[in-house]
Write an enzyme that holds these catalytic residues in place. Structure first.
Site, short mmCIF file in Angstrom:
data_model
loop_
_atom_site.label_atom_id
_atom_site.label_comp_id
_atom_site.label_asym_id
_atom_site.label_seq_id
_atom_site.Cartn_x
_atom_site.Cartn_y
_atom_site.Cartn_z
N CYS A 275 0.84 -1.21 0.00
CA CYS A 275 0.00 0.00 0.00
C CYS A 275 0.86 1.25 0.00
O CYS A 275 0.52 2.25 -0.65
CB CYS A 275 -0.92 0.01 1.22
SG CYS A 275 -2.03 -1.39 1.29
C1 BEZ Z 1 0.62 -4.72 1.86
O1 BEZ Z 1 0.19 -3.62 1.58
O2 BEZ Z 1 1.80 -5.01 1.66
C2 BEZ Z 1 -0.27 -5.80 2.44
C3 BEZ Z 1 -1.40 -5.44 3.16
C4 BEZ Z 1 -2.19 -6.45 3.70
C5 BEZ Z 1 -1.87 -7.77 3.48
C6 BEZ Z 1 -0.75 -8.11 2.73
C7 BEZ Z 1 0.05 -7.11 2.21
#
Ligand code: BEZ
Length: 219
Positions: free
Chosen positions: A46
């Site tokens: 994110c």
């Molecule tokens: C991420 O943004 O890296 C992420 C968020 C939730 C679960 C897995 C990855």
């Protein structure tokens, strides 16, 4: 799971955001909009995605598109997280609002729930959903990605250009189309109409069926 899909009108939600309390319709006004959700603040993929969205903000602005992000944490958390996003993506400023959705009300209304991802308390998390909404507030295109797969902003720009061209010219974009490539003329347009609509001309593919439905032009 039923939910918001192509052709549906998005709800005029009121939500708290990094820009204060906002109503979706006030933000979108008569523009195109991209509403994109993220599983959570301070998560690796994110952080890269929000930074890339900031890096592409000018591209979207040029095309008359408003950006609205969403992550399920609260506004205070979003504001702290923006410092990381901007530090990791030098030169990029997160100028678009990020909605807060701590009670997971918005993600349900916008069909952005990931049924497979839960936080440590068992609460559902947003998927990496992205809706492109037209000036009529209807969903024109959606992406639905899992938490493990970051989105490609070049693809977001590409599909947006396709939608905007299709809306303006009665054309469609073929497989692997990129801006600048020939487009195809919509099947609802007769050859007679096509001659008037596309004075620059068009080429019809020579097919075994001898049907003249695959017509390319440049717009
Ligand atoms: C991420 O943004 O890296 C992420 C968020 C939730 C679960 C897995 C990855």
């Amino acid at each position: 799971m039923p939910g918001l899909t192509l052709g549906d009108t998005i709800p005029d939600l009121e939500a708290d955001s990094t820009h204060g309390i906002i109503k979706l319709y006030d933000i979108i006004d008569d523009s195109w909009a991209i509403i994109f959700s993220h599983p959570g603040d301070f998560t690796p993929v994110c952080t890269t995605e929000l930074g890339k969205m900031a890096a592409y903000a000018k591209e979207f602005e040029k095309r008359g598109v408003k950006l609205v992000g969403l992550s399920c944490d609260d506004v205070q958390s979003h504001k702290e997280w923006i410092k990381d996003i901007e530090a990791f993506n030098p030169g990029c400023k997160v100028t678009y609002p990020i909605l807060a959705d701590p009670n997971r009300e918005i993600i349900k209304q916008l069909n952005m729930v990931d049924p497979d991802e839960k936080d440590s308390s068992g609460n559902q998390l947003p998927s990496r959903a992205l809706h492109i909404v037209g000036p009529d507030k209807k969903v024109k295109l959606s992406f639905l990605y899992p938490a493990s797969t970051g989105r490609n902003m070049d693809e977001v720009v590409r599909v947006l250009e396709s939608l905007q061209k299709a809306g303006k010219h009665k054309v469609a974009t073929p497989a692997n189309w990129k801006p600048g490539d020939p487009v195809v003329i919509a099947p609802t347009v007769s050859n007679e109409q096509a001659k008037e609509m596309f004075p620059q001309g068009f080429e019809t593919a020579d097919l075994p069926s001898m049907k003249d439905y695959l017509r390319f032009t440049k717009v």
